[in-house]
Scaffold this motif. Structure first.
Motif, PDB file in Angstrom:
ATOM      1  N   THR A 231       0.317   5.360 -16.065  1.00  0.00           N
ATOM      2  CA  THR A 231      -0.625   4.219 -15.403  1.00  0.00           C
ATOM      3  C   THR A 231       0.231   3.915 -14.216  1.00  0.00           C
ATOM      4  O   THR A 231       1.431   3.530 -14.364  1.00  0.00           O
ATOM      5  CB  THR A 231      -0.844   3.083 -16.264  1.00  0.00           C
ATOM      6  OG1 THR A 231      -1.547   3.612 -17.525  1.00  0.00           O
ATOM      7  CG2 THR A 231      -1.750   2.174 -15.515  1.00  0.00           C
ATOM      8  N   PHE A 232      -0.412   3.859 -12.947  1.00  0.00           N
ATOM      9  CA  PHE A 232       0.298   3.259 -11.913  1.00  0.00           C
ATOM     10  C   PHE A 232      -0.060   1.829 -11.828  1.00  0.00           C
ATOM     11  O   PHE A 232      -1.341   1.390 -11.650  1.00  0.00           O
ATOM     12  CB  PHE A 232       0.147   4.035 -10.645  1.00  0.00           C
ATOM     13  CG  PHE A 232       0.320   5.524 -10.416  1.00  0.00           C
ATOM     14  CD1 PHE A 232       1.797   5.730 -10.387  1.00  0.00           C
ATOM     15  CD2 PHE A 232      -0.430   6.520 -10.871  1.00  0.00           C
ATOM     16  CE1 PHE A 232       2.373   7.080 -10.395  1.00  0.00           C
ATOM     17  CE2 PHE A 232      -0.019   7.850 -10.612  1.00  0.00           C
ATOM     18  CZ  PHE A 232       1.262   8.097 -10.488  1.00  0.00           C
ATOM     19  N   TYR A 233       1.039   0.966 -11.680  1.00  0.00           N
ATOM     20  CA  TYR A 233       0.716  -0.445 -11.254  1.00  0.00           C
ATOM     21  C   TYR A 233       1.272  -0.837  -9.771  1.00  0.00           C
ATOM     22  O   TYR A 233       2.221  -0.208  -9.697  1.00  0.00           O
ATOM     23  CB  TYR A 233       1.394  -1.209 -12.079  1.00  0.00           C
ATOM     24  CG  TYR A 233       0.964  -1.309 -13.796  1.00  0.00           C
ATOM     25  CD1 TYR A 233      -0.186  -1.928 -14.199  1.00  0.00           C
ATOM     26  CD2 TYR A 233       1.476  -0.117 -14.529  1.00  0.00           C
ATOM     27  CE1 TYR A 233      -0.594  -1.465 -15.528  1.00  0.00           C
ATOM     28  CE2 TYR A 233       1.056  -0.185 -15.879  1.00  0.00           C
ATOM     29  CZ  TYR A 233       0.009  -1.015 -16.395  1.00  0.00           C
ATOM     30  OH  TYR A 233      -0.572  -0.561 -17.787  1.00  0.00           O
ATOM     31  N   PHE A 234       0.592  -1.621  -9.187  1.00  0.00           N
ATOM     32  CA  PHE A 234       0.772  -1.814  -7.777  1.00  0.00           C
ATOM     33  C   PHE A 234       1.590  -3.185  -7.729  1.00  0.00           C
ATOM     34  O   PHE A 234       0.729  -4.365  -8.069  1.00  0.00           O
ATOM     35  CB  PHE A 234      -0.361  -1.569  -6.803  1.00  0.00           C
ATOM     36  CG  PHE A 234      -0.609  -0.277  -6.921  1.00  0.00           C
ATOM     37  CD1 PHE A 234      -0.137   0.801  -6.268  1.00  0.00           C
ATOM     38  CD2 PHE A 234      -1.624   0.090  -7.779  1.00  0.00           C
ATOM     39  CE1 PHE A 234      -0.382   2.207  -6.326  1.00  0.00           C
ATOM     40  CE2 PHE A 234      -1.934   1.586  -7.788  1.00  0.00           C
ATOM     41  CZ  PHE A 234      -1.256   2.565  -7.064  1.00  0.00           C
ATOM     42  N   VAL A 235       2.770  -3.370  -7.321  1.00  0.00           N
ATOM     43  CA  VAL A 235       3.289  -4.519  -7.452  1.00  0.00           C
ATOM     44  C   VAL A 235       3.578  -5.153  -5.963  1.00  0.00           C
ATOM     45  O   VAL A 235       4.263  -4.658  -5.179  1.00  0.00           O
ATOM     46  CB  VAL A 235       4.861  -4.538  -8.072  1.00  0.00           C
ATOM     47  CG1 VAL A 235       5.742  -5.864  -8.073  1.00  0.00           C
ATOM     48  CG2 VAL A 235       4.790  -3.948  -9.379  1.00  0.00           C
ATOM     49  N   THR A 236       3.243  -6.186  -5.551  1.00  0.00           N
ATOM     50  CA  THR A 236       3.380  -6.970  -4.240  1.00  0.00           C
ATOM     51  C   THR A 236       4.431  -7.962  -4.212  1.00  0.00           C
ATOM     52  O   THR A 236       4.704  -8.679  -3.311  1.00  0.00           O
ATOM     53  CB  THR A 236       2.196  -7.513  -3.790  1.00  0.00           C
ATOM     54  OG1 THR A 236       1.580  -8.500  -4.811  1.00  0.00           O
ATOM     55  CG2 THR A 236       0.763  -6.605  -3.692  1.00  0.00           C
TER      56      THR A 236
END
Length: 215
Positions: free
Chosen positions: A125-130
């Motif tokens: 699962t790809f999670y996008f962290v800002t």
């Protein structure tokens, strides 16, 4: 205890981890594919990345095997995930690796632009962290539980974690080619002052494998 690791990260003799001008057709930049000759023929790469049998064993393969052991989560930079820059134009780009990426664990992608998680086949699962590198590390360690977190790259992402002395150990495969330009890993970094030293090295026909740890 969980570690933050870099494994199987290839550099040219002149210190570049990727060539210039990354594009969809040249994901590693101009000349960058030549860095990875040591890995692409190994049994581990063929099985885990391209889903085929065969491949070589030996020292190169043993380092490839070790790179996947005890990894509970990954951290990637935006450029490692793909060539798309700026705001996400749509949800179509899901990485370089097809429907079943070789990670099989949660992957935290550093970005300045929000995006919903992407559930892929095989447990990735790809999670996008800002929120920056510390936020990504905190989330990755929570997801990995007692296992290690692997920083997959690219160069800019590894440099950010090195500057903060957050990487516990690093395996570099130094390839016997010169790139001349691109992304340089060590420019401006004083590794001894950051607390690092070379702990071991071994050479094969295609790479010199260097282990770096805390002094």
């Amino acid at each position: 205890m969980s570690k933050l690791r870099v494994n199987a990260f290839t550099l040219s003799l002149d210190g570049y981890g990727a060539g210039p001008d990354q594009t969809l057709e040249s994901p590693l930049g101009v000349g960058g594919e030549g860095l990875h000759k040591w890995m692409i023929g190994t049994r581990t790469f063929r099985e885990m990345v391209i889903g085929k049998d065969g491949g070589t064993k030996g020292i190169d393969d043993s380092f490839a095997v070790r790179s996947f052991e005890n990894v509970g989560a990954w951290i990637l930079g935006r450029n490692m995930f793909g060539p798309v820059r700026g705001e996400w134009p749509d949800e179509s780009w899901k990485g370089w690796w097809g429907d079943n990426p070789p990670y099989h664990v949660p992957v935290f992608v550093l970005t300045h632009h929000k995006r919903a998680p992407i559930l892929m086949e095989g447990g990735t699962t790809f999670y996008f962290v800002t929120g920056g590198i510390h936020s990504a590390l905190e989330q990755a360690k929570a997801a990995a539980k007692d296992k290690d977190v692997r920083v997959g790259g690219g160069v800019a992402t590894i440099r950010q974690y090195l500057k903060e002395s957050l990487i516990d150990e690093m395996h570099l495969a130094v390839s016997p080619i010169l790139l001349g330009s691109g992304e340089h890993l060590f420019a401006g970094l004083d590794m001894p002052k950051l607390g690092y030293r070379c702990t071991s090295q071994v050479a094969t026909a295609y790479a010199t494998h260097v282990m770096i740890g805390r002094a």
